[in-house]
Motif scaffolding. Structure first.
Motif, PDB file in Angstrom:
ATOM      1  N   ALA A  42       0.864  -1.196   0.000  1.00 50.16           N
ATOM      2  CA  ALA A  42       0.000   0.000   0.000  1.00 50.16           C
ATOM      3  C   ALA A  42       0.892   1.236   0.000  1.00 50.16           C
ATOM      4  CB  ALA A  42      -0.902  -0.006   1.231  1.00 50.16           C
ATOM      5  N   TYR A  43       0.279   2.353  -0.304  1.00 51.63           N
ATOM      6  CA  TYR A  43       1.034   3.616  -0.281  1.00 51.63           C
ATOM      7  C   TYR A  43       0.166   4.653   0.422  1.00 51.63           C
ATOM      8  CZ  TYR A  43       3.708   7.701  -1.803  1.00 51.63           C
ATOM      9  OH  TYR A  43       4.428   8.857  -1.810  1.00 51.63           O
ATOM     10  N   PHE A  44       0.796   5.362   1.391  1.00 58.05           N
ATOM     11  CA  PHE A  44       0.068   6.420   2.114  1.00 58.05           C
ATOM     12  C   PHE A  44       0.821   7.725   1.939  1.00 58.05           C
ATOM     13  CE2 PHE A  44      -1.291   2.508   4.075  1.00 58.05           C
ATOM     14  CZ  PHE A  44      -2.645   2.698   4.300  1.00 58.05           C
ATOM     15  N   ASP A  45       0.078   8.800   1.682  1.00 56.76           N
ATOM     16  CA  ASP A  45       0.755  10.090   1.432  1.00 56.76           C
ATOM     17  C   ASP A  45       1.002  10.828   2.722  1.00 56.76           C
ATOM     18  OD1 ASP A  45      -1.631  11.108   2.261  1.00 56.76           O
ATOM     19  OD2 ASP A  45      -2.075  12.226   0.414  1.00 56.76           O
ATOM     20  N   LEU A  46       1.723  11.906   2.606  1.00 50.71           N
ATOM     21  CA  LEU A  46       1.986  12.785   3.741  1.00 50.71           C
ATOM     22  C   LEU A  46       1.415  14.149   3.426  1.00 50.71           C
ATOM     23  CD1 LEU A  46       5.652  12.078   4.931  1.00 50.71           C
ATOM     24  CD2 LEU A  46       3.524  11.603   6.142  1.00 50.71           C
ATOM     25  N   PRO A  47       1.028  14.830   4.357  1.00 53.34           N
ATOM     26  CA  PRO A  47       1.082  14.565   5.780  1.00 53.34           C
ATOM     27  C   PRO A  47      -0.128  13.817   6.292  1.00 53.34           C
ATOM     28  CG  PRO A  47       0.333  16.804   5.403  1.00 53.34           C
ATOM     29  CD  PRO A  47       0.515  16.231   4.044  1.00 53.34           C
ATOM     30  N   GLY A  48      -1.189  13.635   5.372  1.00 58.22           N
ATOM     31  CA  GLY A  48      -2.453  13.105   5.917  1.00 58.22           C
ATOM     32  C   GLY A  48      -2.482  11.618   6.110  1.00 58.22           C
ATOM     33  N   LEU A  49      -1.489  10.900   5.545  1.00 53.23           N
ATOM     34  CA  LEU A  49      -1.470   9.438   5.617  1.00 53.23           C
ATOM     35  C   LEU A  49      -2.743   8.843   5.023  1.00 53.23           C
ATOM     36  CD1 LEU A  49       0.143   8.809   9.127  1.00 53.23           C
ATOM     37  CD2 LEU A  49       1.151   8.255   6.918  1.00 53.23           C
ATOM     38  N   ALA A  56      -3.445   0.457  -2.832  1.00 50.88           N
ATOM     39  CA  ALA A  56      -3.344  -0.780  -2.046  1.00 50.88           C
ATOM     40  C   ALA A  56      -3.564  -1.950  -2.987  1.00 50.88           C
ATOM     41  CB  ALA A  56      -4.395  -0.805  -0.937  1.00 50.88           C
ATOM     42  N   ASN A  57      -2.786  -2.946  -2.877  1.00 52.87           N
ATOM     43  CA  ASN A  57      -3.079  -4.114  -3.712  1.00 52.87           C
ATOM     44  C   ASN A  57      -4.194  -4.903  -3.068  1.00 52.87           C
ATOM     45  OD1 ASN A  57      -1.870  -5.564  -1.698  1.00 52.87           O
ATOM     46  ND2 ASN A  57      -0.348  -6.598  -3.008  1.00 52.87           N
ATOM     47  N   GLN A  58      -4.616  -5.879  -3.840  1.00 50.88           N
ATOM     48  CA  GLN A  58      -5.803  -6.615  -3.406  1.00 50.88           C
ATOM     49  C   GLN A  58      -5.589  -7.271  -2.044  1.00 50.88           C
ATOM     50  OE1 GLN A  58      -7.001  -9.585  -6.294  1.00 50.88           O
ATOM     51  NE2 GLN A  58      -8.837  -8.363  -6.676  1.00 50.88           N
ATOM     52  N   GLY A  59      -4.410  -7.819  -1.899  1.00 50.11           N
ATOM     53  CA  GLY A  59      -4.099  -8.510  -0.651  1.00 50.11           C
ATOM     54  C   GLY A  59      -4.229  -7.572   0.538  1.00 50.11           C
ATOM     55  N   TYR A  60      -3.635  -6.384   0.421  1.00 54.03           N
ATOM     56  CA  TYR A  60      -3.650  -5.452   1.545  1.00 54.03           C
ATOM     57  C   TYR A  60      -5.073  -5.015   1.858  1.00 54.03           C
ATOM     58  CZ  TYR A  60      -2.330  -1.596   4.611  1.00 54.03           C
ATOM     59  OH  TYR A  60      -2.220  -0.769   5.692  1.00 54.03           O
ATOM     60  N   ALA A  61      -5.836  -4.655   0.769  1.00 53.67           N
ATOM     61  CA  ALA A  61      -7.203  -4.171   0.956  1.00 53.67           C
ATOM     62  C   ALA A  61      -8.049  -5.260   1.615  1.00 53.67           C
ATOM     63  CB  ALA A  61      -7.793  -3.758  -0.391  1.00 53.67           C
ATOM     64  N   ILE A 109       4.794 -12.037  10.382  1.00 53.24           N
ATOM     65  CA  ILE A 109       4.899 -11.171   9.202  1.00 53.24           C
ATOM     66  C   ILE A 109       6.047 -10.204   9.399  1.00 53.24           C
ATOM     67  CG2 ILE A 109       2.450 -11.315   8.529  1.00 53.24           C
ATOM     68  CD1 ILE A 109       2.078  -8.594   9.917  1.00 53.24           C
ATOM     69  N   GLU A 110       6.583  -9.779   8.252  1.00 55.93           N
ATOM     70  CA  GLU A 110       7.630  -8.764   8.296  1.00 55.93           C
ATOM     71  C   GLU A 110       7.055  -7.524   7.609  1.00 55.93           C
ATOM     72  OE1 GLU A 110      12.127  -9.448   7.537  1.00 55.93           O
ATOM     73  OE2 GLU A 110      11.308  -8.584   5.684  1.00 55.93           O
ATOM     74  N   VAL A 111       7.144  -6.423   8.317  1.00 57.16           N
ATOM     75  CA  VAL A 111       6.575  -5.165   7.800  1.00 57.16           C
ATOM     76  C   VAL A 111       7.717  -4.227   7.429  1.00 57.16           C
ATOM     77  CG1 VAL A 111       5.073  -3.201   8.325  1.00 57.16           C
ATOM     78  CG2 VAL A 111       4.591  -5.460   9.324  1.00 57.16           C
ATOM     79  N   ASN A 112       7.664  -3.686   6.223  1.00 58.23           N
ATOM     80  CA  ASN A 112       8.622  -2.661   5.797  1.00 58.23           C
ATOM     81  C   ASN A 112       7.853  -1.366   5.554  1.00 58.23           C
ATOM     82  OD1 ASN A 112      11.567  -3.487   5.026  1.00 58.23           O
ATOM     83  ND2 ASN A 112      10.247  -5.282   4.619  1.00 58.23           N
ATOM     84  N   LEU A 113       8.255  -0.296   6.224  1.00 62.54           N
ATOM     85  CA  LEU A 113       7.689   1.037   5.958  1.00 62.54           C
ATOM     86  C   LEU A 113       8.800   1.834   5.294  1.00 62.54           C
ATOM     87  CD1 LEU A 113       5.926   1.610   9.420  1.00 62.54           C
ATOM     88  CD2 LEU A 113       4.938   0.678   7.319  1.00 62.54           C
ATOM     89  N   ILE A 114       8.610   2.059   3.981  1.00 61.64           N
ATOM     90  CA  ILE A 114       9.710   2.642   3.201  1.00 61.64           C
ATOM     91  C   ILE A 114       9.335   4.082   2.818  1.00 61.64           C
ATOM     92  CG2 ILE A 114      11.161   2.327   1.151  1.00 61.64           C
ATOM     93  CD1 ILE A 114       9.871  -0.621   1.164  1.00 61.64           C
ATOM     94  N   LEU A 126       7.315  12.472   0.430  1.00 57.06           N
ATOM     95  CA  LEU A 126       5.966  12.589  -0.098  1.00 57.06           C
ATOM     96  C   LEU A 126       5.027  11.592   0.585  1.00 57.06           C
ATOM     97  CD1 LEU A 126       6.841  12.860  -3.901  1.00 57.06           C
ATOM     98  CD2 LEU A 126       6.286  14.707  -2.338  1.00 57.06           C
ATOM     99  N   GLY A 127       5.535  10.463   0.982  1.00 58.21           N
ATOM    100  CA  GLY A 127       4.685   9.461   1.600  1.00 58.21           C
ATOM    101  C   GLY A 127       5.514   8.249   2.013  1.00 58.21           C
ATOM    102  N   SER A 128       4.779   7.095   2.292  1.00 63.11           N
ATOM    103  CA  SER A 128       5.485   5.855   2.684  1.00 63.11           C
ATOM    104  C   SER A 128       4.827   4.648   2.018  1.00 63.11           C
ATOM    105  CB  SER A 128       5.406   5.656   4.198  1.00 63.11           C
ATOM    106  OG  SER A 128       6.287   6.514   4.850  1.00 63.11           O
TER     107      SER A 128
END
Ligand code: C2E
Ligand code: MG
Ligand code: MG
Length: 693
Positions: free
Chosen positions: A33-40, A45-50, A106-111, A123-125
């Protein structure tokens, strides 16, 4: 969608690349998934995440993270998200319980996503979540098994060391206990440093060839002492290299037991001296070296048996130990002192220059034994008889040298004991004869190849028959009848007197009873008992048994003892004599005057007769001295109320003298030589008795 992904696309290209991206995103086994800044807010989101968060790929768009994942999950991950919004790549793993209860890892990466190459504006994560359950499980099991392995190797008492080409990479606690080295002191060092130099080649061979059978080496403890160990190595591939896992077992106790056993097999347990086997071995080795001349000394203690018999085996053992010590001191370091058994010792002088050297050592041994031994609290004297054989003169083998030394020792005994003799050719023939003689005597005992001759005793006053003395003879297969002088002492020395004495006693009683049953000879028969027999046998018990077995009345039996019997062990002798007296058996002192008489015992013991030895009678009446002695004995007998018997009376003059002195009985060739039973029967039936009268 981030600007970078669709920035340069035309509407058409944009749509098809959007579709492609979506296809890829939905296909990868990960949640994205991708979340923008500053509002997050969620921009993608791909199907799996959604689906994971209960949305569709469309409905999730525009939701904040908190809205997308729910309050509870938000609380848990909020700190991570905040770090990510500050431009940090955050990576963490956590357990996730699925609705069906299954726990996944699970392994979570916030990039963080930046604008431009300068990364000055975030711009986001991106969120990338992968399921690492399988990997995590595998890693955990490896970790656990390593942990288990470590515990396992620590728990065992066997030292374990891992090495590669000899370089130590690991080891357990027991290795430290065994060697005194902590692991950090040995890691990286060669195992060969710890193996005693003489064993390194063996260890190297095993390590190189990869052999996996156990072998033994000696290692060195940190404090320097040697430890015998048994080693088993196994080659194991590990990280693309061959390692050796080596189990090292301390075998000190086993080795010590083996050494003790080996020592015991070669040494006499009483004196710790080499035994016969070890002696022969050392003798063979010394002969193989052949450094000049050698001597073998055969040492036999004189009358050792008497010590054992009279003071007990404990005293005998003590004496032997002391003798062993003195012998050891009498010879040099390179010489051998061994014990063959009982009172027989052998010295091997491994390097002498002349026979005199051997004589000197033998004299030193004789001298050393002269000092009084203290056994228990008793002072004791003991002399050895020593035979000496020389290499190369007397023999070239250990057996030959020992045989010659033994024969020379026999010669020393024959020459009065307490001396030394060098071997002379022919001495060993004598030793052979002795063995042959012993064999024949044993056969004679088995076959009862003996016969009794009887010699009459006559009363000097009236010439009547008063008794017989039974005298044993051996029916020798070659030499014919052999007299007691020639075999009684020999039988005693070979421990064969008891069965002979028993036979004599029984036969004499049987014969006399037979004569009595025929109406002949209502007189006693006298049987000789040697001092040794008297000490060793239950004399009273056996005599009682013989009387019962033959039916002879006790007053018809007399026992002849020599003075030496009376001189030892007063209490025991008195007891036995009293028992005989109580049985009703008569007791005579034989060969009287030849021993070291103490007149005291004549009074103390229940004796009936004194037999004046032939040596005093034979020169009467010519020898005034002998007449005086015989006179004294007869008078003493009378005052002690003992009957006197003169032995070896051969002439009428002797008989007349004895009669005038008041001697009671005579025995000798004048009356009759000892005769066998049939001859005595004739003598009793016929004129023999009249002749005597
Ligand atoms: P001993 O008990 O003093 O026996 C007397 C010895 O003197 C006998 O010798 C006998 O033959 C010999 N003798 C008797 N009268 C005359 C004589 O007038 N002139 C001469 N020259 N000799 C005479 P023998 O039979 O050779 O026995 C020798 C010794 O052997 C005995 O001496 C006795 O001590 C011992 N002996 C004999 N039989 C036995 C036995 O059954 N057991 C044991 N332990 N010793 C025995
Ligand atoms: Mg006698
Ligand atoms: Mg006698």
């Amino acid at each position: 969608m981030p600007e970078t992904i669709n920035a340069a696309s035309t509407a058409e290209q944009g749509r098809s690349s959007d579709l492609l991206l979506r296809l890829i995103a939905d296909s990868v086994p990960a949640l994205m998934a991708y979340f923008d800044l500053p509002g997050l807010h969620c921009l993608f989101a791909n199907q799996g995440y959604a689906a994971y968060n209960g949305h569709s790929t469309e409905s999730i768009l525009g939701l904040t993270v908190q809205q997308a994942i729910g309050d509870k999950a938000w609380q848990a991950i909020q700190p991570h998200v905040e770090r990510s919004t500050r431009g940090e790549h955050v990576k963490y793993a956590r357990e996730q319980t699925l609705p069906n209860g299954e726990v996944r890892m699970i392994e979570v990466n916030l990039i963080p996503h930046f604008e431009g190459a300068q990364k000055d504006r975030q711009l986001g994560s991106f969120v990338l979540i992968t399921d690492i359950t399988e990997r995590w499980r595998a890693e955990r099991s490896v970790r656990e098994s390593e942990e288990r392995m470590r515990k396992f190797t620590e728990a065992t008492d066997e030292a374990i060391v891992f090495h590669r080409d000899g370089l130590i990479s690991d080891g357990n606690e027991a290795l430290y206990r065994l060697t005194g080295y902590a692991l950090h002191e040995v890691v990286g060092l060669s195992i060969f440093n710890f193996i005693s130099p003489e064993w390194r080649a063996v260890a190297l061979d095993y390590t190189r060839s990869g052999r996996e059978d156990p072998y033994e080496v000696t290692i060195r403890h940190k404090d320097g002492h040697a430890i015998p160990v048994e080693v088993v190595g196994k080659t194991m591939p590990f990280h693309h290299a061959d390692y050796r896992i080596v189990v090292v077992r301390d075998i000190t106790a086993r080795k010590q037991a083996q050494e003790r056993e080996a020592f015991n097999a070669l040494h006499d347990s009483l004196t710790q001296l080499p035994n016969r086997r070890h002696l022969m071995d050392q003798l063979a080795k010394a002969l193989a070296r052949r450094q000049g001349q050698m001597a073998v000394l055969f040492v036999n203690l004189d009358h050792f048996k008497t010590v054992n018999d009279s003071l007990g085996h404990h005293a005998g053992d003590q004496l032997l130990r002391e003798v062993a010590d003195r012998l050891r001191h009498a010879v040099g370091e390179a010489d051998v002192v061994a014990r063959l058994g009982s009172d027989e010792f052998v010295l091997v002088l491994t390097s002498i220059h002349a026979p005199e050297d051997a004589a000197r050592v033998a004299d030193a041994v004789l001298q050393a034994m002269r000092t009084v031994f203290t056994v228990g609290h008793l002072p004791l004297t003991m002399s050895p008889s020593i035979g000496i054989s020389l290499f190369p003169d007397d023999g070239a083998t250990g057996d030959a040298l020992l045989r010659c030394a033994d024969a020379a020792m026999q010669q020393a005994k024959d020459s009065g004991r307490g001396n030394r003799q060098f071997y002379q050719p022919g001495m060993d023939l004598r030793a052979m004869e002795v063995l042959q003689q012993e064999r024949l005597l044993r056969e004679a005992i088995a076959d009862s190849a003996f016969v009794l001759h009887y010699q009459p005793q006559i009363c000097l006053k009236d010439g009547t028959l008063r008794g017989f003395e039974a005298l044993v003879r051996w029916r020798h297969p070659v030499r014919g009848l052999v007299g007691p002088i020639d075999f009684i002492a020999f039988a005693e020395s070979r421990g064969l007197i008891t069965p002979i004495g028993r036979w004599v006693l029984h036969e004499a009683c049987r014969q006399l009873k037979a004569w009595q049953d025929e109406g002949l000879a209502l007189v006693p028969v006298a049987v000789n008992l040697s001092a040794l027999e008297f000490r060793q046998r239950d004399v009273a018990g056996e005599i009682a048994a013989a009387l019962t077995a033959t039916g002879l009345a006790p007053q018809y039996l007399e026992i002849e003892l020599t003075e030496s019997v009376l001189m030892h062990q007063t209490g025991q002798v008195l007891g036995t004599l009293q028992a005989l007296k109580d049985l009703g058996v008569g007791i005579s002192i034989d060969d009287f005057g030849t021993g070291y008489s103490s007149l005291a015992y004549l009074k103390r013991y229940p004796i009936d007769k004194l037999k004046i030895d032939r040596s005093f009678v034979m020169d009467t009446p010519g020898s005034a001295d002998d007449v005086a002695i015989v006179t004294a004995i007869v008078q003493m007998g009378r005052s002690l109320q003992l009957k006197t018997v003169a032995e070896g009376v051969e002439t009428a003059e002797q008989m007349a003298l004895l009669r005038s002195l008041g001697c009671d009985l005579i025995q000798g060739h004048l009356i009759s030589v000892p005769l066998d039973a049939p001859a005595i029967r004739q003598w009793l039936l016929g004129q023999g008795a009249q002749t005597a009268a």
